[in-house]
Design a protein around this motif. Structure first.
Motif, mmCIF file in Angstrom:
data_model
loop_
_atom_site.group_PDB
_atom_site.id
_atom_site.type_symbol
_atom_site.label_atom_id
_atom_site.label_comp_id
_atom_site.label_asym_id
_atom_site.label_seq_id
_atom_site.Cartn_x
_atom_site.Cartn_y
_atom_site.Cartn_z
ATOM 1 N N MET A 61 -5.613 0.069 -1.988
ATOM 2 C CA MET A 61 -5.508 1.421 -1.454
ATOM 3 C C MET A 61 -6.684 1.769 -0.528
ATOM 4 O O MET A 61 -6.704 2.840 0.068
ATOM 5 N N TYR B 234 -10.195 5.135 1.012
ATOM 6 C CA TYR B 234 -11.086 4.936 2.155
ATOM 7 C C TYR B 234 -11.419 6.294 2.748
ATOM 8 O O TYR B 234 -10.733 7.284 2.501
ATOM 9 N N ASP C 145 -5.263 7.147 -1.370
ATOM 10 C CA ASP C 145 -6.097 6.325 -0.490
ATOM 11 C C ASP C 145 -7.524 6.242 -1.027
ATOM 12 O O ASP C 145 -8.030 7.216 -1.589
ATOM 13 N N HIS D 131 0.848 -1.201 0.000
ATOM 14 C CA HIS D 131 0.000 0.000 0.000
ATOM 15 C C HIS D 131 0.889 1.260 0.000
ATOM 16 O O HIS D 131 0.697 2.166 -0.812
ATOM 17 N N GLU D 132 1.881 1.295 0.883
ATOM 18 C CA GLU D 132 2.738 2.479 0.979
ATOM 19 C C GLU D 132 3.608 2.633 -0.264
ATOM 20 O O GLU D 132 3.829 3.747 -0.734
ATOM 21 N N HIS E 102 1.696 4.282 -2.904
ATOM 22 C CA HIS E 102 1.606 5.732 -2.698
ATOM 23 C C HIS E 102 2.787 6.435 -3.374
ATOM 24 O O HIS E 102 2.624 7.490 -3.969
#
Ligand SMILES: [Zn+2]
Length: 258
Positions: free
Chosen positions: A221, A191, A189, A179-180, A183
């Motif tokens: 994400m 959410y 993101d 996930h990171e 980015h």
């Protein structure tokens, strides 16, 4: 007066950093060559559990990230032989500056520069100059059931993932790390920060499934598998996640640019 001057200098540094970073990010998101990711482990809380984990960390444990990105790229119709290669570097003993809990935009800018400076000072040399650097900050779950927020600098090639020591945490740690990393490639993101629940449709693995809930996978994400109403579950492994079309577009996996 001095405060204004300080802010001006800070903004000038930021502008320079941002221009370079923008060029780098554009290159990364073209996916023309293999992205080299160097991973470094840190003992974030000084615990023995975290120390043992840091010493145990091997390249093979992180290989699923590279396999996952390759498989997801293929699912999005991208013909990439080896999109990502992971290397592990030596342990780092100096912890990064802590993320400010509040303080507004200036504090955030200052922190992002401080992180870049920390990474420049403390990242050991690796055989290949990495495109992206992933720092795994290990915590003992017994001591710290809650860890600081992880962060991926969208234009810095730097991902800080706060993870838990322990074999049973390995799968969800990979989810956080991926996930990171995404980015750093420009993914945002998916959410709602107020509830931590996935946004529909972009934060759902199968947004048009009937019935919509429960879902069986998470959009990476969004980070959580929506189950019912306001309940969601953290995926136990990358196998329980997918890179959805919105994230794919953000990281440059759009067939019309190729
Ligand atoms: Zn995130």
């Amino acid at each position: 007066m001095f405060r204004r001057l300080r802010i001006l200098i800070l903004l000038l540094i930021l502008a320079t950093v941002a221009t370079t970073a923008w060029r780098t990010e554009r290159h990364l998101r073209s996916w023309r060559s293999t992205l080299h990711v160097a991973v470094f482990a840190l003992n974030a809380d000084g615990s023995t559990a975290a120390r043992d984990e840091v010493h145990r960390l091997e390249k093979t444990q992180l290989a699923p990230i590279a396999d996952y990105i390759a498989a997801q790229a293929a699912a999005h119709g991208m013909d990439l032989t080896l999109p990502v290669r992971i290397e592990t570097g030596p342990e780092i003993t100096t912890l990064p500056p802590e993320q400010p809990a509040s303080g507004g935009m200036l504090a955030a800018i200052r922190w992002s520069l401080a992180i870049r400076y920390w990474a420049w000072r403390h990242t050991p040399e690796t055989s290949i100059r990495p495109d992206l650097r992933l720092y795994l900050l290990y915590h003992d779950p017994e001591r710290n059931p809650r860890v600081p927020d992880s962060a991926g600098l969208a234009k810095g090639g730097i991902a800080l993932a706060h993870v838990f020591a322990g074999r049973e945490m390995a799968g969800s740690n990979l989810v956080v790390a991926t996930h990171e990393l995404l980015h750093t490639l420009g993914a945002t993101d998916k959410y709602d920060p107020a509830t931590n629940l996935a946004l529909h449709p972009e934060g759902y693995a199968e947004p048009w499934r009937k019935p919509r809930l429960p879902q069986t996978q998470a959009e990476i994400m969004a980070g959580r598998i929506p189950l019912r109403g306001d309940t969601a579950r953290i995926p136990a492994s990358l196998a329980e996640t997918v890179i959805g079309p919105a994230t794919a577009r953000e990281i440059g996996w759009s067939t019309d640019t190729h």
